[in-house]
Design a protein around this motif. Structure first.
Motif, PDB file in Angstrom:
ATOM      1  N   LEU A  57       0.839  -1.194   0.000  1.00 15.81           N
ATOM      2  CA  LEU A  57       0.000   0.000   0.000  1.00 15.81           C
ATOM      3  C   LEU A  57       0.872   1.241   0.000  1.00 15.81           C
ATOM      4  O   LEU A  57       1.873   1.312   0.708  1.00 15.81           O
ATOM      5  N   SER A  58       0.459   2.234  -0.774  1.00 15.29           N
ATOM      6  CA  SER A  58       1.198   3.485  -0.839  1.00 15.29           C
ATOM      7  C   SER A  58       0.237   4.607  -1.200  1.00 15.29           C
ATOM      8  O   SER A  58      -0.635   4.442  -2.055  1.00 15.29           O
ATOM      9  N   GLY A  59       0.374   5.739  -0.524  1.00 14.04           N
ATOM     10  CA  GLY A  59      -0.452   6.889  -0.824  1.00 14.04           C
ATOM     11  C   GLY A  59      -1.897   6.743  -0.403  1.00 14.04           C
ATOM     12  O   GLY A  59      -2.771   7.433  -0.938  1.00 14.04           O
ATOM     13  N   LYS A  60      -2.175   5.879   0.565  1.00 15.51           N
ATOM     14  CA  LYS A  60      -3.539   5.643   1.019  1.00 15.51           C
ATOM     15  C   LYS A  60      -3.835   6.418   2.304  1.00 15.51           C
ATOM     16  O   LYS A  60      -2.940   6.828   3.030  1.00 15.51           O
ATOM     17  N   ARG A  61      -5.119   6.607   2.557  1.00 16.75           N
ATOM     18  CA  ARG A  61      -5.581   7.190   3.818  1.00 16.75           C
ATOM     19  C   ARG A  61      -6.244   6.061   4.602  1.00 16.75           C
ATOM     20  O   ARG A  61      -7.293   5.542   4.192  1.00 16.75           O
ATOM     21  N   ILE A  62      -5.637   5.676   5.717  1.00 19.30           N
ATOM     22  CA  ILE A  62      -6.051   4.478   6.440  1.00 19.30           C
ATOM     23  C   ILE A  62      -6.502   4.854   7.846  1.00 19.30           C
ATOM     24  O   ILE A  62      -5.732   5.407   8.634  1.00 19.30           O
ATOM     25  N   LEU A  63      -7.758   4.554   8.148  1.00 17.94           N
ATOM     26  CA  LEU A  63      -8.294   4.761   9.494  1.00 17.94           C
ATOM     27  C   LEU A  63      -8.110   3.476  10.291  1.00 17.94           C
ATOM     28  O   LEU A  63      -8.531   2.405   9.855  1.00 17.94           O
ATOM     29  N   ILE A  64      -7.471   3.583  11.459  1.00 14.15           N
ATOM     30  CA  ILE A  64      -7.276   2.429  12.332  1.00 14.15           C
ATOM     31  C   ILE A  64      -7.955   2.713  13.665  1.00 14.15           C
ATOM     32  O   ILE A  64      -7.531   3.604  14.405  1.00 14.15           O
ATOM     33  N   THR A  65      -9.010   1.969  13.978  1.00 11.02           N
ATOM     34  CA  THR A  65      -9.626   2.083  15.297  1.00 11.02           C
ATOM     35  C   THR A  65      -8.868   1.179  16.258  1.00 11.02           C
ATOM     36  O   THR A  65      -8.386   0.118  15.877  1.00 11.02           O
ATOM     37  N   GLY A  66      -8.744   1.605  17.507  1.00  7.93           N
ATOM     38  CA  GLY A  66      -7.925   0.829  18.437  1.00  7.93           C
ATOM     39  C   GLY A  66      -6.468   0.853  18.033  1.00  7.93           C
ATOM     40  O   GLY A  66      -5.711  -0.079  18.304  1.00  7.93           O
ATOM     41  N   GLY A  67      -6.061   1.941  17.405  1.00  6.13           N
ATOM     42  CA  GLY A  67      -4.719   2.027  16.835  1.00  6.13           C
ATOM     43  C   GLY A  67      -3.603   2.191  17.841  1.00  6.13           C
ATOM     44  O   GLY A  67      -2.430   2.173  17.461  1.00  6.13           O
ATOM     45  N   ALA A  68      -3.934   2.340  19.132  1.00  5.74           N
ATOM     46  CA  ALA A  68      -2.899   2.427  20.159  1.00  5.74           C
ATOM     47  C   ALA A  68      -2.658   1.093  20.843  1.00  5.74           C
ATOM     48  O   ALA A  68      -1.831   0.998  21.748  1.00  5.74           O
ATOM     49  N   GLY A  69      -3.377   0.057  20.421  1.00  6.74           N
ATOM     50  CA  GLY A  69      -3.184  -1.273  20.986  1.00  6.74           C
ATOM     51  C   GLY A  69      -2.026  -1.997  20.322  1.00  6.74           C
ATOM     52  O   GLY A  69      -1.346  -1.462  19.443  1.00  6.74           O
ATOM     53  N   PHE A  70      -1.811  -3.246  20.727  1.00  4.17           N
ATOM     54  CA  PHE A  70      -0.680  -4.018  20.210  1.00  4.17           C
ATOM     55  C   PHE A  70      -0.789  -4.242  18.704  1.00  4.17           C
ATOM     56  O   PHE A  70       0.149  -3.964  17.947  1.00  4.17           O
ATOM     57  N   ILE A  71      -1.940  -4.737  18.246  1.00  5.27           N
ATOM     58  CA  ILE A  71      -2.104  -4.999  16.815  1.00  5.27           C
ATOM     59  C   ILE A  71      -2.106  -3.691  16.035  1.00  5.27           C
ATOM     60  O   ILE A  71      -1.472  -3.575  14.981  1.00  5.27           O
ATOM     61  N   GLY A  72      -2.806  -2.686  16.554  1.00  3.97           N
ATOM     62  CA  GLY A  72      -2.892  -1.410  15.848  1.00  3.97           C
ATOM     63  C   GLY A  72      -1.546  -0.748  15.650  1.00  3.97           C
ATOM     64  O   GLY A  72      -1.238  -0.238  14.565  1.00  3.97           O
ATOM     65  N   THR A  73      -0.706  -0.733  16.694  1.00  2.00           N
ATOM     66  CA  THR A  73       0.609  -0.100  16.562  1.00  2.00           C
ATOM     67  C   THR A  73       1.541  -0.930  15.677  1.00  2.00           C
ATOM     68  O   THR A  73       2.374  -0.375  14.958  1.00  2.00           O
ATOM     69  N   THR A  74       1.393  -2.246  15.715  1.00  2.00           N
ATOM     70  CA  THR A  74       2.209  -3.099  14.846  1.00  2.00           C
ATOM     71  C   THR A  74       1.880  -2.837  13.379  1.00  2.00           C
ATOM     72  O   THR A  74       2.779  -2.695  12.536  1.00  2.00           O
TER      73      THR A  74
END
Length: 238
Positions: A57-74
């Motif tokens: 992926l390149s140049g995308k706008r990606i929304l991550i919910t729970g993005g401060a958790g282990f999976i989200g930060t990884t």
């Protein structure tokens, strides 16, 4: 780096195996694309490799919910260099704040909750990908707060799906994280098409599994009826 659930395969890419099994990948519209995936290798046999790698992926706008958790930060670390990340989290479990990822110029952080439908509508606007990691998890939390578990895992998932539908003209894929717990006590050597199972009503541990399984059904329903391109991932403990 490649993330199979997020990235599209190159045309003609397939997995080489003498005994392939088909895995369905839901896309927009009424079609379900069939992708061949190798079975687990027999002892002594090499692991089959893809003929062609996934397209990063390149140049995308990606929304991550729970993005401060282990999976989200990884996920964030693997995506942030080449994409714009919009991360929302209530920081109940915080693996982001004191990390180098938090200072990356491509990361936009919002402290909030998936129960806030208006916030999700705002943050999802223009997103090409939505990664829904936010959930109540942890045995102690689930046992102590079964109502909150159901609210966050059910209503939160509904809010994320509605936000994605509202910006469906830009969304290429929604990835919803479920759990191996949907396979019940027999979550060993299972495959995508195996039957899900849960225990008796009233046993606290199944509150989490049932709420996540309901989220899977919602995601598939939004694909089938509203043509939202959805993928469900069931992580296992490692």
């Amino acid at each position: 780096m490649s993330l199979a659930a997020l990235e599209l395969e190159q045309p003609g890419a397939s997995a080489s195996s003498t005994r392939p099994i088909a895995a369905s990948v839901r896309t927009g519209g009424d079609r379900t694309r069939r992708r061949h995936r190798p079975r687990s290798p027999e002892p002594g046999n090499p692991v089959p490799k893809l003929d062609s790698p996934a397209v990063p992926l390149s140049g995308k706008r990606i929304l991550i919910t729970g993005g401060a958790g282990f999976i989200g930060t990884t996920l964030g670390r693997r995506l942030v260099d080449d994409n714009h990340l919009v991360v929302v989290d209530n920081l109940h479990r915080d693996a982001l704040t004191d990390s180098d990822l938090a200072e990356h110029p491509n990361l936009e952080f919002h402290q909030g909750d998936v129960l806030d439908a208006e916030l999700l509508l705002e943050l999802a606007h223009g997103a090409t990908h939505v990664v829904h990691c936010a959930a109540i998890a942890g045995v102690d939390t689930v046992i102590e707060s079964p109502v909150r578990t159901m609210r966050v895992n059910l209503i939160g998932t509904y809010n994320v799906l509605e936000a994605a539908v509202a910006t469906k003209q830009t969304v290429e894929r929604l990835i919803e994280f479920s759990t191996s717990e949907v396979f019940g006590t027999h979550a060993y050597n299972v495959r995508e098409g195996h039957v899900t199972t849960t225990g008796s009503v009233g046993e606290a541990r199944w509150t989490y599994a049932v709420s996540k399984l309901a989220g899977e059904h919602m995601a598939h329903a939004y694909h089938d009826e509203l043509n939202l391109p959805t993928v469900t991932v069931r992580p296992f403990n490692v």
